[in-house]
Scaffold this active site. Structure first.
Site, PDB file in Angstrom:
ATOM      1  N   HIS A 195       0.859  -1.124   0.372  1.00  0.00           N
ATOM      2  CA  HIS A 195       0.440  -0.361   0.044  1.00  0.00           C
ATOM      3  C   HIS A 195       0.781   0.960  -0.228  1.00  0.00           C
ATOM      4  CE1 HIS A 195       0.813   0.131   4.213  1.00  0.00           C
ATOM      5  NE2 HIS A 195       0.192  -0.583   4.325  1.00  0.00           N
ATOM      6  N   HIS A 246       4.436   1.278   2.336  1.00  0.00           N
ATOM      7  CA  HIS A 246       5.357   1.187   1.937  1.00  0.00           C
ATOM      8  C   HIS A 246       5.894   1.452   0.940  1.00  0.00           C
ATOM      9  CE1 HIS A 246       2.903  -2.280   2.828  1.00  0.00           C
ATOM     10  NE2 HIS A 246       4.003  -2.906   3.905  1.00  0.00           N
ATOM     11  N   CYS A 264       6.158 -10.999  20.013  1.00  0.00           N
ATOM     12  CA  CYS A 264       4.934 -10.717  19.320  1.00  0.00           C
ATOM     13  C   CYS A 264       5.090 -11.316  17.643  1.00  0.00           C
ATOM     14  CB  CYS A 264       5.399  -9.407  19.276  1.00  0.00           C
ATOM     15  SG  CYS A 264       3.798  -8.759  18.319  1.00  0.00           S
ATOM     16  N   CYS A 291       5.429  -8.102  15.333  1.00  0.00           N
ATOM     17  CA  CYS A 291       7.426  -8.268  14.613  1.00  0.00           C
ATOM     18  C   CYS A 291       7.986  -9.072  14.786  1.00  0.00           C
ATOM     19  CB  CYS A 291       7.822  -7.448  16.161  1.00  0.00           C
ATOM     20  SG  CYS A 291       6.543  -5.647  16.895  1.00  0.00           S
ATOM     21  N   CYS A 311       2.357  -5.650  22.802  1.00  0.00           N
ATOM     22  CA  CYS A 311       3.110  -4.846  21.876  1.00  0.00           C
ATOM     23  C   CYS A 311       2.693  -3.441  21.249  1.00  0.00           C
ATOM     24  CB  CYS A 311       3.517  -5.577  20.473  1.00  0.00           C
ATOM     25  SG  CYS A 311       4.076  -4.492  19.413  1.00  0.00           S
ATOM     26  N   HIS A 356       1.145  -3.852  17.905  1.00  0.00           N
ATOM     27  CA  HIS A 356       0.506  -4.503  17.583  1.00  0.00           C
ATOM     28  C   HIS A 356      -0.350  -4.426  18.957  1.00  0.00           C
ATOM     29  CE1 HIS A 356       3.923  -5.500  14.965  1.00  0.00           C
ATOM     30  NE2 HIS A 356       3.086  -5.247  13.578  1.00  0.00           N
ATOM     31  N   LYS A 405       0.882   6.178  11.805  1.00  0.00           N
ATOM     32  CA  LYS A 405       1.872   5.315  10.259  1.00  0.00           C
ATOM     33  C   LYS A 405       0.162   4.333   9.743  1.00  0.00           C
ATOM     34  CE  LYS A 405       4.377   1.829  10.146  1.00  0.00           C
ATOM     35  NZ  LYS A 405       4.946  -0.105  10.796  1.00  0.00           N
ATOM     36  N   LYS A 438      -2.654  -1.123   7.653  1.00  0.00           N
ATOM     37  CA  LYS A 438      -3.642  -1.819   7.117  1.00  0.00           C
ATOM     38  C   LYS A 438      -5.017  -1.305   7.306  1.00  0.00           C
ATOM     39  CE  LYS A 438      -2.083  -6.752   6.483  1.00  0.00           C
ATOM     40  NZ  LYS A 438      -1.808  -8.039   6.861  1.00  0.00           N
TER      41      LYS A 438
HETATM   42 ZN   LIG Z   1       4.979  -5.999  17.456  1.00  0.00          ZN
END
Ligand SMILES: [Zn+2]
Length: 501
Positions: free
Chosen positions: A19, A22, A127, A130, A144, A147, A292, A295
């Site tokens: 996307h 990136h 995680c 990651c 995390c 996440h 950031k 998704k």
């Molecule tokens: Zn993570």
């Protein structure tokens, strides 16, 4: 002077489609690669895919295909996206390729031979998002921070550990005594990580989708040891001749993975007796509404959609101008439309169109002869110097700004010289020649300097100046002579974009 320059981007995780978040890293690295090629360097630009790990195995299973079918399909999609953005990589490595496994096995063999691998029980958090081990201190509210919606895993397994802690002093020296970490603003963060280093686990017991640990078919090589080695295995390591490319001159990576690139990776190389890379550039993030692009948000904007509205060149230019290469910047369709309209269509497009059409109207399409002595010629020369200085320190956004300053000065030059008035009186022929020749040179300088940013349209603009040869080395642009060239009008380079729906 023909320097070798080996530049890489992070390899992307084969777990979804690319996307716009990136795109920043690839566009920036591509612009640097193109810039170095124009300077006469022998450039090798590497990109690739990270295709191992639990998440990928899970996604493949959910899609009802084998992991390798899944990653092959995705690698095709990612490469298609990079092609849409005109990314000029020389090599594209996938971590599922045999050439890569060879490099990983050699790294493990050398690290082990050096006495830096030992077995121990890992008990701690992991995680999957990651693919990284986490300490209690890394977690925020038991999750995390990268996440927050993922459940953190508790692992207890017999693993292979890498004696990272043995490299504290050498890492510290690398970071403090060289330009290894750039921008400089990231250096202290890396030094803090080095202060706190502990040995790390480099194997994963029971992980099925990954490179097998030597002599342990049930164990996989930890994804980061696997992934980081791509930069080295792509050079042919350990086969003879790999040093023709290695060490890498610049790893371009996101600021969120500097621990892996600035701490783990150089230490692994030191242990294996391989030269460390010359530098890591940590870029920021393209954000959307301040956060950031993930998704959930913005991640829904694919590369084709980004390119469709304004074209690859306008998107490339926008991203590098709007997002400072050393920090974060926000993406919005409105800002993209605004820059496309005001800077590309109005300023640059207008300068190109009127310069070329006046040369047609007043001089039969041939650039007249006149010495490079106008104030615009002087500004163009200064712009080349300013641009080179900024590009060399990787201030991409500032380099682009310098060229647009020249564009704006050239437009003022047209207004103040008013060639349409000069053309009315034959007594002003010399002055008109001087004005048109100077504008043509400025346009040549602009198209040359912006070529790494917008290779498509700037290539067209350069050609429309009647030059059949390629763009000369940047230093020579300052003394560009277009006398006698027949310019062509060509298509409208920068049509005014329809305002975003
Ligand atoms: Zn993570």
């Amino acid at each position: 002077m023909n320097n070798r320059f080996f530049i890489t981007t992070a390899i992307d995780y084969a777990n979804g489609l690319p996307h716009i978040g990136h795109a920043l890293e690839k566009i920036g690295a591509d612009t640097i690669a193109r810039y170095r090629r124009h300077r006469g360097d022998s450039v090798h630009f590497l990109m690739g895919m990270d295709e191992h790990g639990l998440k990928i195995a899970q996604s493949a299973a959910a899609a009802g295909v084998s992991p390798i079918e899944w990653t092959t399909r995705l690698a095709g999609e990612w490469r298609a996206a990079w092609q849409l953005l005109d990314i000029s990589y020389d090599d594209f490595i996938r971590t599922t390729e045999p050439r890569h496994a060879v490099g990983v096995y050699e790294m493990i063999r050398r690290i082990r031979e050096n006495g830096d691998l030992y077995q121990a029980t890992y008990a701690g958090f992991y995680c999957v998002g990651c693919e990284a081990y986490k300490s209690e201190d890394d977690l925020v509210d038991g999750h995390c921070p990268e996440h927050p919606s993922r459940e953190i895993q508790w692992l207890e397994e017999e693993n292979w550990f890498f004696r990272l802690s043995a490299y504290r002093d050498r890492l510290r020296a690398l970071v403090t005594e060289s330009d290894f970490v750039r921008p400089e603003s990231r250096r202290n963060e890396v030094l803090r990580m080095i202060d706190e280093i502990k040995d790390i686990s480099v194997s994963r017991a029971g992980l099925k989708w990954g490179i097998r640990w030597p002599d342990e078919p049930e164990t996989a090589v930890y994804v980061w040891l696997d992934a980081l080695t791509n930069y080295l295995s792509a050079t042919g390591f350990p086969a003879e001749g790999y040093e023709r490319l290695w060490p890498a001159d610049l790893h371009v990576v996101g600021k969120d993975i500097i621990r892996f690139h600035c701490v783990y990776w150089p230490a692994m190389l030191m242990s294996a007796g391989v030269e460390t890379p010359r530098g890591v550039w940590a870029h920021g993030w393209m954000t959307m509404s301040g956060g950031k692009i993930s998704k959930s948000e913005g991640g829904t904007i694919g590369i084709p959609a980004a390119v469709e509205r304004h074209g690859a060149d306008a998107f490339r230019y926008f991203v590098l101008r709007e997002v400072p290469w050393d920090s974060d910047g926000n993406f919005s369709w409105d800002r993209l439309a605004e820059r496309d309209t005001s800077e590309l269509a109005n300023d640059l497009g207008n300068l190109a169109n009127r310069t070329l059409s006046m040369i047609h109207r007043y001089r039969g399409g041939v650039v007249p002869e006149a010495p490079a002595t106008t104030e615009l010629d002087q500004i163009a020369k200064e712009t080349v110097e300013k641009y080179l200085e900024r590009m060399d320190r990787l201030a991409l956004h500032e380099a682009a700004a310098a060229v647009f300053e020249l564009v704006s000065r050239a437009n003022s030059f047209v207004e103040s010289r008013a060639p349409w008035k000069l053309a009315r009186d034959p007594a002003n022929a010399g002055s008109l020649d001087e004005t048109l020749a100077s504008l043509a040179r400025a346009l040549g300088v602009v198209s040359g300097l912006l070529h790494p940013f917008m290779p498509g349209r700037m290539g067209e603009l350069w050609t429309s100046l009647g030059t059949s040869e390629t763009i000369p080395p940047f230093e020579d642009l300052a003394s560009l002579d277009l006398t006698g060239r027949t310019v062509s009008m060509g298509a409208v380079l920068f049509p005014r974009p329809e305002l975003a729906k």
